[in-house]
Design an enzyme around this catalytic site. Sequence first.
Site, PDB file in Angstrom:
ATOM      1  N   VAL A  86       0.376   5.771  -0.275  1.00 35.35           N
ATOM      2  CA  VAL A  86      -1.071   5.656  -0.123  1.00 35.35           C
ATOM      3  C   VAL A  86      -1.548   6.675   0.915  1.00 35.35           C
ATOM      4  CG1 VAL A  86      -2.987   4.128   0.469  1.00 35.35           C
ATOM      5  CG2 VAL A  86      -0.993   3.214  -0.753  1.00 35.35           C
ATOM      6  N   LYS A  87      -2.450   7.535   0.504  1.00 37.66           N
ATOM      7  CA  LYS A  87      -2.960   8.613   1.353  1.00 37.66           C
ATOM      8  C   LYS A  87      -4.314   8.196   1.934  1.00 37.66           C
ATOM      9  CE  LYS A  87      -3.481  13.646   0.991  1.00 37.66           C
ATOM     10  NZ  LYS A  87      -3.458  14.750   0.006  1.00 37.66           N
ATOM     11  N   LEU A  88      -4.391   8.204   3.270  1.00 39.29           N
ATOM     12  CA  LEU A  88      -5.560   7.709   3.999  1.00 39.29           C
ATOM     13  C   LEU A  88      -6.153   8.800   4.886  1.00 39.29           C
ATOM     14  CD1 LEU A  88      -3.696   4.517   5.176  1.00 39.29           C
ATOM     15  CD2 LEU A  88      -5.515   4.523   3.468  1.00 39.29           C
TER      16      LEU A  88
END
Length: 191
Positions: A86-88
């Site tokens: 998951v890229k935040l």
Amino acid sequence: MKFFIDTANLDEIAEAQALGVLDGVTTNPSLMAKEGITGKANILAHYKKICEIVDGDVSAEVISTDFDGMVKEGEALAALHPQIVVKLPVIADGIKACKYFSDKGIKTNVTLVFSVGQALFIAEIRQVYDNYGFETQILSASVRNTMHVINCAKIGSDVMTGPLSSITGLLKHPLTDSGLAKFLEDYKKGN
């Protein structure tokens, strides 16, 4: 140092995978749009296609900018495939979401780190996570050419992500070209 390709182009991903040096893929909404991939269902299906090509991590970016939205999107992305990371964004709610996902054992990637202050903030988080046994890595992004790749290795980056040209460019050298031409020329003389 691991080599990731920064693209949503399936042909480029497959070419990098065929070289045998691809460790993962990073994507973002702009790269998806560049490939004409729009609409939530199409984007999610595309992430699955990428996971079918590569063996390593595939970074999938959330669109929400609030904590609850990031958590909802991130959980859905992580559920797509075990390779999804998951890229935040490096904003306050993104950092809170990073902690939330880390506590749940979901891999994350923090993006859009451009200033020394942001990097120091992330370094502090990394130190805290490392103290608690969470594995962290420094991923150098926005790599655009072979010198950037070499610099990433020199500064100790764990991961480099860039376009296919930055990876294949590492194979290029004028002495390799001239040496190969000479070998082929000499072979033709005797055969």
